[in-house]
Scaffold this motif. Structure first.
Motif, mmCIF file in Angstrom:
data_model
loop_
_atom_site.group_PDB
_atom_site.id
_atom_site.type_symbol
_atom_site.label_atom_id
_atom_site.label_comp_id
_atom_site.label_asym_id
_atom_site.label_seq_id
_atom_site.Cartn_x
_atom_site.Cartn_y
_atom_site.Cartn_z
ATOM 1 N N VAL A 59 109.642 103.005 87.226
ATOM 2 C CA VAL A 59 108.238 102.905 87.673
ATOM 3 C C VAL A 59 108.143 102.629 89.179
ATOM 4 O O VAL A 59 107.081 102.281 89.689
ATOM 5 N N GLY A 60 109.274 102.774 89.880
ATOM 6 C CA GLY A 60 109.250 102.674 91.344
ATOM 7 C C GLY A 60 109.043 101.280 91.895
ATOM 8 O O GLY A 60 108.401 101.095 92.935
ATOM 9 N N VAL A 61 109.579 100.260 91.206
ATOM 10 C CA VAL A 61 109.457 98.874 91.699
ATOM 11 C C VAL A 61 110.791 98.418 92.271
ATOM 12 O O VAL A 61 111.830 98.557 91.624
ATOM 13 N N GLN A 62 110.750 97.906 93.487
ATOM 14 C CA GLN A 62 111.916 97.238 94.076
ATOM 15 C C GLN A 62 111.378 96.060 94.890
ATOM 16 O O GLN A 62 110.831 96.254 95.974
ATOM 17 N N ARG A 63 111.483 94.867 94.344
ATOM 18 C CA ARG A 63 110.901 93.684 94.984
ATOM 19 C C ARG A 63 111.935 92.570 95.045
ATOM 20 O O ARG A 63 112.802 92.459 94.180
ATOM 21 N N SER A 64 111.822 91.747 96.072
ATOM 22 C CA SER A 64 112.658 90.540 96.104
ATOM 23 C C SER A 64 111.852 89.400 96.733
ATOM 24 O O SER A 64 110.955 89.631 97.553
ATOM 25 N N TRP A 65 112.157 88.188 96.295
ATOM 26 C CA TRP A 65 111.470 86.994 96.791
ATOM 27 C C TRP A 65 112.496 85.889 97.015
ATOM 28 O O TRP A 65 113.573 85.888 96.410
ATOM 29 N N ASN A 66 112.138 84.943 97.886
ATOM 30 C CA ASN A 66 112.980 83.754 98.083
ATOM 31 C C ASN A 66 112.666 82.728 97.008
ATOM 32 O O ASN A 66 111.485 82.531 96.665
ATOM 33 N N THR A 67 113.697 82.059 96.490
ATOM 34 C CA THR A 67 113.439 81.047 95.447
ATOM 35 C C THR A 67 112.544 79.908 95.949
ATOM 36 O O THR A 67 111.715 79.427 95.181
ATOM 37 N N PRO A 68 112.650 79.452 97.229
ATOM 38 C CA PRO A 68 111.743 78.369 97.658
ATOM 39 C C PRO A 68 110.257 78.765 97.565
ATOM 40 O O PRO A 68 109.426 77.964 97.141
ATOM 41 N N GLU A 69 109.933 80.043 97.920
ATOM 42 C CA GLU A 69 108.512 80.442 97.846
ATOM 43 C C GLU A 69 108.066 80.585 96.388
ATOM 44 O O GLU A 69 106.918 80.275 96.050
ATOM 45 N N LEU A 70 108.976 81.002 95.495
ATOM 46 C CA LEU A 70 108.631 81.070 94.070
ATOM 47 C C LEU A 70 108.447 79.668 93.489
ATOM 48 O O LEU A 70 107.548 79.427 92.681
ATOM 49 N N ARG A 71 109.304 78.712 93.943
ATOM 50 C CA ARG A 71 109.156 77.321 93.495
ATOM 51 C C ARG A 71 107.800 76.756 93.918
ATOM 52 O O ARG A 71 107.128 76.072 93.147
ATOM 53 N N ALA A 72 107.416 77.052 95.152
ATOM 54 C CA ALA A 72 106.130 76.547 95.665
ATOM 55 C C ALA A 72 104.969 77.142 94.862
ATOM 56 O O ALA A 72 104.016 76.427 94.495
ATOM 57 N N LEU A 73 105.043 78.438 94.565
ATOM 58 C CA LEU A 73 104.005 79.089 93.767
ATOM 59 C C LEU A 73 103.967 78.486 92.360
ATOM 60 O O LEU A 73 102.891 78.188 91.830
ATOM 61 N N ARG A 74 105.136 78.277 91.788
ATOM 62 C CA ARG A 74 105.220 77.688 90.445
ATOM 63 C C ARG A 74 104.587 76.303 90.416
ATOM 64 O O ARG A 74 103.860 75.951 89.490
ATOM 65 N N GLY A 75 104.829 75.542 91.472
ATOM 66 C CA GLY A 75 104.259 74.197 91.568
ATOM 67 C C GLY A 75 102.738 74.207 91.559
ATOM 68 O O GLY A 75 102.102 73.303 91.006
ATOM 69 N N ARG A 76 102.165 75.270 92.152
ATOM 70 C CA ARG A 76 100.695 75.359 92.221
ATOM 71 C C ARG A 76 100.062 75.747 90.893
ATOM 72 O O ARG A 76 98.935 75.380 90.595
ATOM 73 N N ILE A 77 100.799 76.542 90.069
ATOM 74 C CA ILE A 77 100.150 77.097 88.869
ATOM 75 C C ILE A 77 100.848 76.711 87.563
ATOM 76 O O ILE A 77 100.490 77.204 86.492
#
Length: 400
Positions: A59-77
């Motif tokens: 489906v044409g997806v290629q994404r990457s994220w840093n774990t610290p920014e994912l942790r921060a997002l997780r903390g918010r929601i």
């Protein structure tokens, strides 16, 4: 686990087809769903330190994220993350904003990215830290054809992420090519896969992810899912007419017919229900490798139910053509899923000659249809060593 994990592992889950009970199931009747041996594969490797990468070449997806920014997002929601609780609109809005996905986006790439983010954050919130992982997912299943492709994806993700976070074991021993999880672990995989399906579909029945998790065949009625005791593996042709249709419009059309002609339509629904139940009895009686004499009754069920589905108004000229083509080769077919185009299944008894199968496939492809020779009654979610995968799957996963 660590040594195997560093070399990489693969998870696969099957798609599904409805054998009997389409549309009638909406009105409280029995439906039989079976695992289709076209599978979705997920390759799992340790990611670069502090990185989460997901690649979905189909489906044409290629994404990457840093774990610290994912942790921060997780903390918010993270307050509402539970395997029994629906993803909230606020959580999904926050994930869309984070991933740069428009509010109304419903394309497969957007929904697949959203489901990955939700499951990664929700599972890691409950069982550990956001893992540094590199995930590639590829499927033999076409998307949007009613074959459970999104559920197979969600099941693979749930199994991989739960394993990485330590919530379930890595059942593959050194030297083994495949392994399955325990019943308790499968129940956990299924509950998280259902959450992924909720992200993608809003209010799914739970049938597709259950088939993807356990495999075999399931009976579904009024929200209750019951695995069949024993199911033989049956050869089929699966044909996609490629005619697009709206499930919502077809379901509404059937409802309108039932309201307009209750004395005519309700007996049709009762007959479809009886076919599902009779078929269940036959399947549970059949041995693992059934001989040809079991097939005539299954073929008659196909023929009768196909006529019933036409009476309900969910047939289509493309499906009529498909049934005529296979009948000219002595084979029996019926639509599977919503109808109005979409897909159909054709039973291949064990005494069907390879020449007959090949001729039928050629004639179906000449109509502009896409055709696969495959099996139903396939195993559910499975863990593989990378070396055990076939060359095509391995090639796609290693290229990404």
């Amino acid at each position: 686990m660590v040594a195997m994990w560093e070399r990489g592992l693969a998870v696969s889950a099957p798609g599904k087809v409805i054998v009997h009970g389409e549309h009638a199931v909406v009105h409280g009747k029995v439906a039989l769903a079976v695992a289709l041996d076209l599978r979705t594969f997920l390759r799992l490797r340790p990611g670069a330190e502090g990185q989460v990468r997901v690649c979905l070449p189909g489906v044409g997806v290629q994404r990457s994220w840093n774990t610290p920014e994912l942790r921060a997002l997780r903390g918010r929601i993270a307050a509402d993350f539970e395997d029994s609780k629906s993803p909230s609109l606020e959580q999904l809005d926050a994930l869309r904003e984070f991933a740069g996905i428009a509010a109304e986006a419903s394309a497969p790439d957007s929904l697949a990215t959203l489901a990955f983010l939700y499951m990664c954050l929700a599972i890691s919130a409950k069982y550990g830290d956001v893992p540094s992982v590199d995930i590639v997912v590829w499927s033999e299943l076409p998307t949007g054809a009613g074959l459970g492709s999104s559920a197979a994806y969600a099941v693979c993700l749930a199994a991989a992420l739960l394993m990485v976070c330590g919530a379930i074991s890595c059942p593959l021993q050194e030297g083994e090519s495949t392994a399955r999880w325990t019943e308790e672990e499968l129940t956990l995989i299924n509950s998280w896969a259902f959450q992924g399906e909720r992200v993608i579909h809003g209010n799914p029945s739970g049938v597709d992810n259950a088939v993807g998790t356990w495999g075999g065949a399931l009976r579904y009625q009024a929200g209750k899912i019951t695995p069949l005791r024993r199911v033989p593996t049956l050869r089929i042709l699966l044909t996609n007419t490629k005619v697009p249709r709206s499930t919502k419009v077809l379901v509404a059309g059937v409802k309108e017919k039932i309201l307009k002609f209750p004395a005519i339509m309700n007996p049709v629904l009762d007959s479809i229900d009886a076919i599902s139940q009779e078929c269940q009895s036959v399947l549970e009686e059949m041995p693992a490798n059934p001989s040809p004499e079991y097939y005539p009754v299954l073929e008659e069920f196909f023929d009768i139910n196909q006529h019933h589905l036409n009476v309900l108004g969910v047939g289509h000229p493309s499906l009529d053509r498909l049934c005529q083509v296979t009948a000219s080769h002595g084979l029996h077919s019926k639509l599977t899923g919503a109808g109005g185009g979409g897909c159909a299944i054709t039973l291949l008894p064990p005494d069907t000659s390879p020449l007959t199968v090949e001729a039928a496939k050629q004639d179906l492809c000449a109509c502009g249809f896409e055709c696969w020779e495959t099996k139903i009654g396939a195993p559910g979610v499975t863990l593989h060593s990378l070396s055990s995968l076939n060359t095509q799957v391995l090639h796609v996963l290693s290229q990404s």
